[in-house]
Design a protein around this motif. Structure first.
Motif, PDB file in Angstrom:
ATOM      1  N   LYS A 157       0.868  -1.202   0.025  1.00 30.80           N
ATOM      2  CA  LYS A 157       0.108  -0.046   0.041  1.00 30.80           C
ATOM      3  C   LYS A 157       0.843   1.357  -0.050  1.00 30.80           C
ATOM      4  O   LYS A 157       0.424   2.280  -0.578  1.00 30.80           O
ATOM      5  CB  LYS A 157      -0.879  -0.143   1.167  1.00 30.80           C
ATOM      6  N   GLN A 158       2.017   1.170   0.757  1.00 26.92           N
ATOM      7  CA  GLN A 158       2.841   2.281   0.713  1.00 26.92           C
ATOM      8  C   GLN A 158       4.086   2.186  -0.195  1.00 26.92           C
ATOM      9  O   GLN A 158       4.817   1.297  -0.180  1.00 26.92           O
ATOM     10  CB  GLN A 158       3.656   2.559   2.158  1.00 26.92           C
ATOM     11  N   ILE A 159       4.009   2.960  -1.303  1.00 25.66           N
ATOM     12  CA  ILE A 159       5.154   2.888  -2.287  1.00 25.66           C
ATOM     13  C   ILE A 159       6.069   4.093  -2.487  1.00 25.66           C
ATOM     14  O   ILE A 159       5.582   5.213  -2.454  1.00 25.66           O
ATOM     15  CB  ILE A 159       4.375   2.721  -3.795  1.00 25.66           C
ATOM     16  N   LEU A 160       7.452   3.685  -2.246  1.00 27.35           N
ATOM     17  CA  LEU A 160       8.315   4.669  -2.663  1.00 27.35           C
ATOM     18  C   LEU A 160       9.186   4.513  -3.930  1.00 27.35           C
ATOM     19  O   LEU A 160       9.419   3.374  -4.136  1.00 27.35           O
ATOM     20  CB  LEU A 160       9.577   4.631  -1.561  1.00 27.35           C
ATOM     21  N   LEU A 161       8.909   5.260  -4.826  1.00 26.89           N
ATOM     22  CA  LEU A 161       9.768   5.273  -6.209  1.00 26.89           C
ATOM     23  C   LEU A 161      11.033   6.051  -6.218  1.00 26.89           C
ATOM     24  O   LEU A 161      10.822   7.253  -5.879  1.00 26.89           O
ATOM     25  CB  LEU A 161       8.764   5.657  -7.224  1.00 26.89           C
ATOM     26  N   THR A 162      11.987   5.779  -7.007  1.00 24.91           N
ATOM     27  CA  THR A 162      13.316   6.567  -6.792  1.00 24.91           C
ATOM     28  C   THR A 162      14.150   6.302  -8.252  1.00 24.91           C
ATOM     29  O   THR A 162      13.930   5.051  -8.460  1.00 24.91           O
ATOM     30  CB  THR A 162      14.116   6.353  -5.452  1.00 24.91           C
ATOM     31  N   SER A 196      -1.028  -5.335  -6.408  1.00 24.42           N
ATOM     32  CA  SER A 196      -2.308  -5.963  -6.119  1.00 24.42           C
ATOM     33  C   SER A 196      -2.165  -6.984  -5.264  1.00 24.42           C
ATOM     34  O   SER A 196      -3.046  -7.786  -4.875  1.00 24.42           O
ATOM     35  CB  SER A 196      -3.227  -6.209  -7.423  1.00 24.42           C
ATOM     36  N   GLY A 197      -0.994  -7.762  -5.378  1.00 20.12           N
ATOM     37  CA  GLY A 197      -0.761  -8.797  -4.355  1.00 20.12           C
ATOM     38  C   GLY A 197      -0.584 -10.342  -5.263  1.00 20.12           C
ATOM     39  O   GLY A 197      -0.702 -11.132  -4.734  1.00 20.12           O
ATOM     40  N   LYS A 198      -0.718 -10.182  -6.613  1.00 20.44           N
ATOM     41  CA  LYS A 198      -0.657 -11.244  -7.403  1.00 20.44           C
ATOM     42  C   LYS A 198       0.631 -11.971  -7.070  1.00 20.44           C
ATOM     43  O   LYS A 198       1.839 -11.459  -7.001  1.00 20.44           O
ATOM     44  CB  LYS A 198      -0.740 -10.925  -8.958  1.00 20.44           C
ATOM     45  N   PRO A 199       0.687 -13.312  -7.074  1.00 21.14           N
ATOM     46  CA  PRO A 199       1.880 -14.163  -6.955  1.00 21.14           C
ATOM     47  C   PRO A 199       3.111 -13.962  -7.732  1.00 21.14           C
ATOM     48  O   PRO A 199       2.865 -13.756  -9.031  1.00 21.14           O
ATOM     49  CB  PRO A 199       1.524 -15.608  -6.760  1.00 21.14           C
ATOM     50  N   LEU A 200       4.392 -13.466  -7.477  1.00 16.97           N
ATOM     51  CA  LEU A 200       5.222 -13.013  -8.458  1.00 16.97           C
ATOM     52  C   LEU A 200       5.477 -14.091  -9.707  1.00 16.97           C
ATOM     53  O   LEU A 200       5.853 -13.435 -10.650  1.00 16.97           O
ATOM     54  CB  LEU A 200       6.566 -12.629  -7.655  1.00 16.97           C
TER      55      LEU A 200
END
Length: 483
Positions: free
Chosen positions: A6-11, A144-148
């Protein structure tokens, strides 16, 4: 589906090639990280997902430290990195720092460096996933939580090995993409600057309206990022995008960073007719990159009416242009394209390469003479760089001229203005690294210090800004091309 992240950091790490010559690693002309901004735009469409401001390393005093502190402060579930090969090592160092704070955070790397996924993930145990090609669909499914293992288009760790998942189709409907999340770039737009000589001093932004390139140029690795199938947004979408940038951020100058901006001639003509000041409601100035075999007189005149002030052409060579441009472009097409562009009142930039595997002193001399004959408004002479993923790199690795190691900071596409001529990674049978550096400097001197060129520039001065730009350019060339 229940959200897992839910918490995303992009860099992204800093992109200044002058760091390799001992200078600051901040890019003096940072470009907006459109890839990350597109990802942020996609994620913002999802419910209950919070995308933190994009951490751009070009505005960091200590990139790895600042990523680590941001993780401590926000405790993200996922940290996504984007990196070009020369700047991949700082991204991997930052990924390691992320895991030191919280080992459960998912670390993901995308961008052009993804072509070296296997060696990269083996080098950096802290990296969980590498996304290759376009990343919008992958990041949405991962969050979304889909299996990698069920997410196509990524590399993951499985039973102690780095393995790819199923291939992923490219995005067909380009209009389905949201606008880049410019508001997540803390320094947008004033912190970003175009590469000289593209600036007019107005508020500026880069933009792309297409992806993919069907040409097999042996120095290019674009097929490993956006693929070989050309896809463009509709002219209507692009016009709305431009109007949005103008109304929200005051943008009046753009750089189109498409590989082949004018490949779809019909759509390009339609776009040009909608980009005139009368249709837009304001004066837009812009520049673009395309191929010499993808323009004609009529199209160039329409581009000029639509505000085009400069076109950059990958001419590449005065002898081998046909071979290295995918067996399509010719010297005659280059001559016609540059002449027609100038006749339309548009400035030109010619990109040239020195140091192809079959290069000799004679072929370099012919390239320099051809460049002077074309007389583009500006010219860039770069020592050939076999970027990972392109045909030159594969051939160089097979022949033992380039090693598959992690000295990625050497793979910089650079000419003058970034601390001098970049030392060659690839040499030829006939020319040493020292020879290539000499010829690159000589090419610049012969091109820019011609009496006819200098006089033309002096007579073109219309303002103090023009004089200052030319004077600074002269000093830069004088310094960086001295032996």
């Amino acid at each position: 589906m229940l959200l897992k992240y839910k918490q995303i950091l992009l860099t992204r790490p800093p992109t200044g090639s002058n760091a390799l010559q001992g200078g600051s690693d901040a890019d003096p002309h940072p470009q907006p990280p459109l890839g990350l901004a597109y990802l942020a735009g996609v994620l913002e469409r999802m419910e209950n997902v919070n995308v933190l401001d994009i951490l751009d390393g070009n505005f960091s005093k200590n990139y790895v430290y600042e990523v680590k502190e941001a993780v401590k402060k926000h405790n993200p579930d996922l940290v996504g990195f984007s990196a070009f090969t020369p700047f991949a090592n700082p991204a991997l160092e930052a990924a390691t720092a992320v895991k030191e704070v919280n080992p459960s955070i998912l670390t993901v790397l995308g961008g052009p460096h993804a072509v070296l996924a296997d060696i990269t993930m083996k080098k950096c145990p802290a990296l969980d996933v590498i996304v290759y090609d376009e990343g919008e669909g992958q990041i949405e499914e991962i969050v979304s939580g889909k299996p990698l293992s069920d997410v196509s288009g990524i590399f993951i760790r499985q039973n102690g090995k780095v393995v790819p998942t199923a291939p992923r189709s490219y995005i067909e409907n380009m209009d389905s993409l949201p606008y880049p999340a410019y508001h997540k770039l803390p320094h947008f737009p004033d912190g970003y600057r175009p590469h000289p000589p593209k600036s007019t001093g107005k508020k500026w932004c880069s933009i792309m309206w297409s992806r993919g390139c069907p040409f097999f140029c042996n120095y290019c690795n674009r097929e490993n990022s956006f693929g070989l199938k050309f896809r463009n947004q509709s002219p209507e979408y692009v016009i709305d995008h431009i109007k949005y940038l103008h109304s929200e951020y005051g943008i009046e100058e753009l750089t189109f960073y498409d590989d082949v901006m004018s490949l779809n001639r019909k759509a390009t003509m339609k776009l040009m007719k909608e980009m005139t000041p009368e249709k837009l409601g304001f004066n837009l100035e812009w520049d673009a990159e395309t191929r010499v075999d993808l323009v004609d007189k009529e199209l160039l005149l329409e581009m000029k009416k639509a505000g085009c002030r400069m076109i950059s052409y990958g001419i590449e060579h005065g002898v081998f242009i046909h071979d290295i441009k995918g067996g399509r472009a010719t010297l005659k097409q280059a001559e016609d394209a540059v002449r027609w562009t100038h006749e339309a009142g548009i400035q030109t930039v010619g990109y040239y390469m020195i140091g192809l595997p079959q290069e000799t002193e004679e072929t370099i001399k012919k390239t320099i003479e051809f460049a002077k004959k074309l007389d583009c408004t500006y010219a860039q002479f770069a020592i050939t760089m076999p970027f990972p993923g392109n045909k030159l790199y594969d051939e160089a690795v097979k022949s033992g001229l380039v090693k598959l190691d992690d000295t990625w900071d050497k793979f910089v596409y650079a000419g003058v203005g970034s601390g001098g001529i970049q030392a060659p990674v690839l040499t030829t049978n006939a020319l040493s690294a020292k020879d290539l550096e000499y010829w690159a400097k000589r090419a610049y001197r012969e091109y820019y210090f011609r009496a006819s060129y200098i006089l033309k520039k002096l007579f073109s001065i219309r303002s103090i800004q023009d004089f200052t730009m030319y004077y600074n350019g002269y000093k830069m060339l004088k310094k960086d091309t001295s032996d």
